[in-house]
Every structure is written in C-alpha cells, then in structure tokens.
Design a protein around this motif. Structure first.
Motif, PDB file in Angstrom:
ATOM      1  N   PHE A 114       0.729  -1.127   0.085  1.00 24.26           N
ATOM      2  CA  PHE A 114       0.062  -0.049   0.002  1.00 24.26           C
ATOM      3  C   PHE A 114       0.973   1.177   0.066  1.00 24.26           C
ATOM      4  O   PHE A 114       0.380   2.263  -0.345  1.00 24.26           O
ATOM      5  CB  PHE A 114      -0.956  -0.007   1.229  1.00 24.26           C
ATOM      6  CG  PHE A 114      -2.067  -0.968   0.930  1.00 24.26           C
ATOM      7  CD1 PHE A 114      -3.177  -0.631   0.045  1.00 24.26           C
ATOM      8  CD2 PHE A 114      -1.957  -2.297   1.604  1.00 24.26           C
ATOM      9  CE1 PHE A 114      -4.349  -1.576  -0.301  1.00 24.26           C
ATOM     10  CE2 PHE A 114      -3.082  -3.172   1.320  1.00 24.26           C
ATOM     11  CZ  PHE A 114      -4.157  -3.056   0.444  1.00 24.26           C
ATOM     12  N   GLN A 115       2.245   0.945   0.383  1.00 24.34           N
ATOM     13  CA  GLN A 115       3.267   2.172   0.306  1.00 24.34           C
ATOM     14  C   GLN A 115       3.348   2.519  -1.217  1.00 24.34           C
ATOM     15  O   GLN A 115       3.355   3.713  -1.744  1.00 24.34           O
ATOM     16  CB  GLN A 115       4.400   2.069   1.032  1.00 24.34           C
ATOM     17  CG  GLN A 115       4.390   2.108   2.433  1.00 24.34           C
ATOM     18  CD  GLN A 115       4.097   0.729   2.986  1.00 24.34           C
ATOM     19  OE1 GLN A 115       3.984  -0.393   2.505  1.00 24.34           O
ATOM     20  NE2 GLN A 115       4.892   0.552   4.323  1.00 24.34           N
ATOM     21  N   LEU A 116       3.325   1.524  -2.311  1.00 23.34           N
ATOM     22  CA  LEU A 116       3.377   1.592  -3.506  1.00 23.34           C
ATOM     23  C   LEU A 116       2.293   2.449  -4.157  1.00 23.34           C
ATOM     24  O   LEU A 116       2.234   3.186  -5.074  1.00 23.34           O
ATOM     25  CB  LEU A 116       3.587   0.377  -4.233  1.00 23.34           C
ATOM     26  CG  LEU A 116       5.080  -0.557  -4.030  1.00 23.34           C
ATOM     27  CD1 LEU A 116       5.006  -1.834  -4.415  1.00 23.34           C
ATOM     28  CD2 LEU A 116       6.083   0.423  -4.593  1.00 23.34           C
TER      29      LEU A 116
ATOM     30  N   LYS B 237       0.255   4.411  -2.476  1.00 23.47           N
ATOM     31  CA  LYS B 237       0.223   5.995  -1.890  1.00 23.47           C
ATOM     32  C   LYS B 237       1.387   6.625  -2.777  1.00 23.47           C
ATOM     33  O   LYS B 237       1.166   7.747  -3.160  1.00 23.47           O
ATOM     34  CB  LYS B 237       0.723   5.615  -0.578  1.00 23.47           C
ATOM     35  CG  LYS B 237       0.885   7.213   0.294  1.00 23.47           C
ATOM     36  CD  LYS B 237       1.183   6.933   1.596  1.00 23.47           C
ATOM     37  CE  LYS B 237       1.382   8.459   2.365  1.00 23.47           C
ATOM     38  NZ  LYS B 237       1.765   8.043   3.709  1.00 23.47           N
ATOM     39  N   LYS B 238       2.556   5.965  -3.111  1.00 22.93           N
ATOM     40  CA  LYS B 238       3.318   6.520  -3.956  1.00 22.93           C
ATOM     41  C   LYS B 238       3.066   6.776  -5.287  1.00 22.93           C
ATOM     42  O   LYS B 238       3.200   7.901  -5.819  1.00 22.93           O
ATOM     43  CB  LYS B 238       4.508   5.487  -4.253  1.00 22.93           C
ATOM     44  CG  LYS B 238       5.583   5.862  -5.113  1.00 22.93           C
ATOM     45  CD  LYS B 238       5.920   5.607  -6.395  1.00 22.93           C
ATOM     46  CE  LYS B 238       5.670   4.206  -6.653  1.00 22.93           C
ATOM     47  NZ  LYS B 238       5.377   3.689  -8.113  1.00 22.93           N
TER      48      LYS B 238
ATOM     49  N   PHE C 165      10.203  -4.663  -2.056  1.00 25.02           N
ATOM     50  CA  PHE C 165       8.966  -5.112  -2.465  1.00 25.02           C
ATOM     51  C   PHE C 165       9.174  -6.455  -3.550  1.00 25.02           C
ATOM     52  O   PHE C 165       9.905  -6.369  -4.424  1.00 25.02           O
ATOM     53  CB  PHE C 165       8.211  -3.926  -2.994  1.00 25.02           C
ATOM     54  CG  PHE C 165       7.817  -2.883  -2.374  1.00 25.02           C
ATOM     55  CD1 PHE C 165       6.716  -3.040  -1.201  1.00 25.02           C
ATOM     56  CD2 PHE C 165       8.383  -1.625  -2.437  1.00 25.02           C
ATOM     57  CE1 PHE C 165       6.566  -2.119  -0.290  1.00 25.02           C
ATOM     58  CE2 PHE C 165       8.240  -0.542  -1.530  1.00 25.02           C
ATOM     59  CZ  PHE C 165       7.247  -0.653  -0.703  1.00 25.02           C
TER      60      PHE C 165
ATOM     61  N   GLU D  26       3.943  -7.690  -5.710  1.00 19.06           N
ATOM     62  CA  GLU D  26       3.381  -6.359  -4.754  1.00 19.06           C
ATOM     63  C   GLU D  26       3.558  -5.216  -5.861  1.00 19.06           C
ATOM     64  O   GLU D  26       2.408  -4.353  -5.812  1.00 19.06           O
ATOM     65  CB  GLU D  26       4.151  -5.952  -3.514  1.00 19.06           C
ATOM     66  CG  GLU D  26       4.174  -7.423  -2.433  1.00 19.06           C
ATOM     67  CD  GLU D  26       4.816  -7.059  -0.973  1.00 19.06           C
ATOM     68  OE1 GLU D  26       4.235  -7.340  -0.270  1.00 19.06           O
ATOM     69  OE2 GLU D  26       6.067  -6.615  -1.514  1.00 19.06           O
TER      70      GLU D  26
ATOM     71  N   SER E 187      -0.120  -3.442  -6.916  1.00 19.91           N
ATOM     72  CA  SER E 187      -0.302  -1.935  -6.558  1.00 19.91           C
ATOM     73  C   SER E 187      -0.789  -1.435  -7.732  1.00 19.91           C
ATOM     74  O   SER E 187      -1.402  -0.313  -7.564  1.00 19.91           O
ATOM     75  CB  SER E 187       1.207  -1.325  -5.975  1.00 19.91           C
ATOM     76  OG  SER E 187       1.923  -1.252  -7.018  1.00 19.91           O
TER      77      SER E 187
ATOM     78  N   SER F  78      -4.334   0.404  -7.593  1.00 15.98           N
ATOM     79  CA  SER F  78      -4.219   2.037  -8.179  1.00 15.98           C
ATOM     80  C   SER F  78      -5.285   2.331  -9.093  1.00 15.98           C
ATOM     81  O   SER F  78      -6.277   3.173  -9.313  1.00 15.98           O
ATOM     82  CB  SER F  78      -2.885   2.450  -8.474  1.00 15.98           C
ATOM     83  OG  SER F  78      -2.142   2.450  -7.080  1.00 15.98           O
TER      84      SER F  78
END
Length: 202
Positions: free
Chosen positions: A2-4, A6-7, A66, A70, A74, A78
C-alpha cells in the motif's frame, strides 16, 4: 504494497489536480458523463502505469523491499482507485453543477468498461511496454473492421444499440452480467501480469 499505491498518488498529485479541474470544466459544458468518465479513467490509469516504465523508476523499484507481485498488484489496485475517484468526482460535480444525482447505470458502465480496458492493456504493457499500444490499437482496429466486413456486418449497430440502451437506463441485468465477467477478466489479467513481470530481466 500500500506504500506503492500511496507513492502513485503522491507522484501524480499535480497531474490529478489538473485532470480533475479539466473534468469539472467539461462537466460545466455538459458533455456526456459516459464519454468523460471513460476518457479520464483511461488516461489516468495509463498515466500511472507509464511512470514506472522509465529505466530509473524500474531500477529504484527493484532496489526497494517489495516483491514483483506486490509491484504489479499495486498498479491494479491503483487503477481501481483512480477509476472510482473519477466516478466520485463526476457524481459530486453533477450534484453541484446540475443539482441532480447522476444516473447510476452510467457510472457503473464507466467503471466496468474502464476496468476492462485496464485488464486488456496492463498485461500487454508489461509484456511489450506501453509505447507499443498505439501499434496494438491500429492492429486491433484493422481486425475489428475485418470482422465487420467479413463476419458480423451489423456489429456497429449492435454496439450502438447497446450504448443507447444503457444510456436510456434500461436492461440493468446486462450490467450485472458484465460485472461478473469483469471480475473474472480482471483477476485473470492481474495474475497474468504478475507472471509476465516476474520473468522480466532488468
């Protein structure tokens, strides 16, 4: 993972602001919500994909903790969020600008067709890179016209009638069938893209 996701949103925040401002502007001049939704959803989902195709981005992603599964997942998450964001923006814009609730069948149609587009484009882009999509479109159109000419001469009429039917708000059961088909196709595309990306050599 989920950081990806968010990125993606952080990297494209300026583009997002411009795109949503343009979307609202087009709504003011009262262009079809279906056309607007499809156009903006396709543009945004391919924009978020193409940003990671640069060599520096690939090297950076490879160095992060990652897995390739993943990284691919992502992008698919997205894409769903971007399409939903377009639909929510159109709904809010329609309420503010036209003081009426949008036709939910139109919004469902936008979500389904946009995610079908993603399901077709992402595996192709992972395999060949998105810069070859234009060539693929030309080949696809040639195949489509050949099909119309040789096998289904009234295919254009059938598609036109289907769009008119949905625009008129009829036959919601077809959307349910389309939604079930979408879940199957989207999940298959997701798994296929993971397989393709895991075999990539950078």
């Amino acid at each position: 993972m989920f950081q990806l996701v968010k990125k993606d949103f952080i990297i494209h925040k300026n583009i997002l602001v411009i795109m949503f401002a343009a979307l609202i502007a087009y709504m003011v001049v009262d262009i079809s919500m279906i056309i607007l939704g499809l156009l903006f959803s396709w543009t945004m989902t391919m924009q978020v994909f193409s940003s990671d195709e640069k060599r520096q981005a690939k090297m950076l992603l490879s160095s992060l903790p990652f897995t390739r599964k993943e990284i691919v997942s992502s992008k698919y998450i997205s894409a769903i969020l971007y399409v939903l964001l377009v639909v929510v923006t159109m709904s809010a814009g329609n309420l503010v600008i036209h003081q009426e609730l949008p036709n939910w069948l139109h919004l469902a149609f936008v979500v389904i067709v946009s995610l079908f587009f993603v399901a077709l484009m992402y595996p192709f882009s992972y395999k060949f890179a998105s810069k070859y999509l234009l060539i693929a479109f030309f080949v696809g159109f040639a195949f489509y016209f050949l099909t119309v000419k040789l096998f289904v001469p009234n295919l254009n009429d059938q598609i036109r009638n289907a769009f008119a039917n949905i625009a008129a708000g009829g036959e919601p059961i077809y959307l349910l069938y389309a939604m079930i088909a979408l879940v199957i196709v989207y999940c298959t595309s997701w798994l296929l893209s993971i397989k393709i990306y895991e075999k990539k050599v950078f």
